[in-house]
Design a protein around this motif. Structure first.
Motif, PDB file in Angstrom:
ATOM      1  N   LYS A 168       0.834  -1.207   0.000  1.00 45.56           N
ATOM      2  CA  LYS A 168       0.000   0.000   0.000  1.00 45.56           C
ATOM      3  C   LYS A 168       0.863   1.250   0.000  1.00 45.56           C
ATOM      4  N   VAL A 169       0.437   2.245  -0.790  1.00 42.73           N
ATOM      5  CA  VAL A 169       1.135   3.524  -0.837  1.00 42.73           C
ATOM      6  C   VAL A 169       0.316   4.532  -0.035  1.00 42.73           C
ATOM      7  N   ALA A 185       8.582   1.205   8.609  1.00 40.90           N
ATOM      8  CA  ALA A 185       8.775   1.923   7.348  1.00 40.90           C
ATOM      9  C   ALA A 185       7.706   1.506   6.346  1.00 40.90           C
ATOM     10  N   VAL A 186       7.119   2.474   5.639  1.00 39.98           N
ATOM     11  CA  VAL A 186       6.061   2.217   4.666  1.00 39.98           C
ATOM     12  C   VAL A 186       6.344   3.014   3.405  1.00 39.98           C
ATOM     13  N   ARG A 187       5.615   2.678   2.358  1.00 41.38           N
ATOM     14  CA  ARG A 187       5.719   3.395   1.086  1.00 41.38           C
ATOM     15  C   ARG A 187       4.847   4.643   1.151  1.00 41.38           C
ATOM     16  N   VAL A 188       5.411   5.787   0.771  1.00 40.19           N
ATOM     17  CA  VAL A 188       4.697   7.059   0.890  1.00 40.19           C
ATOM     18  C   VAL A 188       4.808   7.833  -0.419  1.00 40.19           C
ATOM     19  N   LYS A 189       3.684   8.404  -0.840  1.00 46.00           N
ATOM     20  CA  LYS A 189       3.648   9.242  -2.040  1.00 46.00           C
ATOM     21  C   LYS A 189       4.052  10.661  -1.664  1.00 46.00           C
ATOM     22  N   TYR A 190       4.910  11.275  -2.500  1.00 50.09           N
ATOM     23  CA  TYR A 190       5.429  12.606  -2.184  1.00 50.09           C
ATOM     24  C   TYR A 190       5.395  13.466  -3.450  1.00 50.09           C
ATOM     25  N   THR A 191       5.235  14.783  -3.260  1.00 45.69           N
ATOM     26  CA  THR A 191       5.152  15.718  -4.388  1.00 45.69           C
ATOM     27  C   THR A 191       6.220  16.792  -4.227  1.00 45.69           C
ATOM     28  N   VAL A 192       6.928  17.089  -5.313  1.00 48.53           N
ATOM     29  CA  VAL A 192       7.990  18.093  -5.289  1.00 48.53           C
ATOM     30  C   VAL A 192       7.844  18.994  -6.522  1.00 48.53           C
TER      31      VAL A 192
END
Length: 277
Positions: free
Chosen positions: A174-175, A263-270
Motif C-alpha cells: 500500500k502507498v 517503514a512504509v511506502r509514501v507518495k510525495y510531491t515536489v
C-alpha cells in the motif's frame, strides 16, 4: 382665489385680443386644454394597465403554486406506490459434488533399515522377508493403507508439496499519502532545493524559446528510501518535464516514512522550478 379651469381657454382670446392671432403662440395656447385632457387620459390608462398587470401576475403566481403543490402530492403518491416489500431471498442449498471413491490397493509402509535395539523395534516397523512378501497381495508403499481393491487398485504415493512463498500483504504494498512520520530528503528541505538547483540543466530549446515555469512531480518513497514511480502531474513544456523527471529520479535515497513505527511506502510531491536569469 379663483378656480383654475385647465380645459377652458377663454383667457387666450382675452390675452391675444387686438393682436396677431395667426402667430404660433396663439395656436399653442388655444390647444393647451386639449393637450391637458389628453395627458390625463393617457396617465389614467397607464395606471389602469399597471394595476391590471399586477392583478393578473398575482393570479398566475397563485395558480402556479397550486399546480406545484398538486404535482408534489402526485409525486409523493407515486413514490408511495413504488415502495415494495423487501424481497426475502430463499437460501439456496449448496450443490455437493459427488466424490468418486478411488480404487486403492493395500500397502505396507516401506521402512528403511535402521540399526536399533530389539526392544525398540515396533512390530509394524520390522522388515518383511522376501518369502513373506511373496505370500501376500499387500504392496510396499509410502503409507500403511487398507485398500478396497486388491486386484486393480493403485498404491497411494506421497505427493511432494513445494512450499510457495506467501503473497505480499496489502499493507506491505500500500502507498500512503499521509503517515505519522513523513519521508524527508537527507539534510531537510533546504538541502533538497540546493540539490535541485545544482543538478538542473536548462534545456537549450526551452532557453532559446524563453520557456520557463514550475513542473510538479510526484513519486513514491519506498521503504528503503529509494525513489520509484516518478510522474509529472503539472506539465509546462516537454523538454522541461523530461529534465524534471531526470533530476527527481537521480535523487539520493530519502529517509523513509514510518507508520506505527514501521517503514512504509509514501507518495510525495515536489515542485521543480525553471526560471531564466
Amino acid at each position: 382665489m379663483a378656480k383654475i379651469d385647465l380645459i377652458d381657454n377663454s383667457w387666450v382670446d382675452l390675452v391675444f385680443e387686438g393682436k396677431n392671432q395667426a402667430y404660433g403662440a396663439y395656436q399653442l395656447r388655444k390647444n393647451t386644454g386639449k393637450r391637458n385632457l389628453m395627458s390625463l387620459l393617457v396617465m389614467f390608462g397607464i395606471g389602469v394597465a399597471i394595476a391590471a398587470f399586477v392583478a393578473i401576475k398575482g393570479v398566475v403566481e397563485n395558480a402556479m403554486k397550486q399546480d406545484v403543490a398538486i404535482e408534489a402530492d402526485v409525486e409523493l403518491a407515486k413514490l408511495a406506490e413504488k415502495k415494495k416489500e423487501p424481497e426475502v431471498k430463499k437460501r439456496e442449498e449448496p450443490i455437493v459434488d459427488k466424490v468418486e471413491v478411488e480404487k486403492v490397493k493395500s500397502s505396507v509402509k516401506f521402512v528403511p533399515p535402521v540399526i536399533k535395539k530389539d526392544d525398540e523395534v515396533k512390530p509394524e516397523d520390522e522388515l518383511k522377508s522376501q518369502e513373506e512378501l511373496s505370500k501376500t497381495n499387500t504392496a510396499i508403499g509410502a503409507f500403511d493403507v487398507k485398500g478396497n481393491d486388491e486386484a486393480a487398485g493403485e498404491v497411494l504415493k506421497a505427493k511432494e508439496v513445494i512450499a510457495q512463498p506467501e503473497p505480499p500483504k496489502e499493507e506491505e504494498t500500500k502507498v500512503f499519502d499521509v503517515v505519522e512520520q513523513m519521508p524527508s530528503f537527507p539534510g531537510g528541505a533546504g538541502a533538497l532545493m540546493q540539490y535541485l538547483s545544482s543538478n538542473i540543466k536548462y534545456p537549450v530549446v526551452a532557453e532559446e524559446n524563453g520557456v520557463q515555469g514550475r513542473v510538479v512531480c510526484t513519486f513514491v518513497v519506498e521503504k528503503d528510501g529509494s525513489i520509484t514511480d516518478v510522474r509529472v502531474i503539472k506539465a509546462v513544456d516537454p523538454s522541461l518535464d523530461k529534465e524534471a523527471v531526470r533530476v527527481v529520479k537521480g535523487m539520493p535515497k530519502w529517509i523513509p516514512g514510518k507508520q506505527n513505527g514501521s517503514a512504509v511506502r509514501v507518495k510525495y510531491t515536489v515542485p521543480v522550478t525553471f526560471r531564466l536569469q
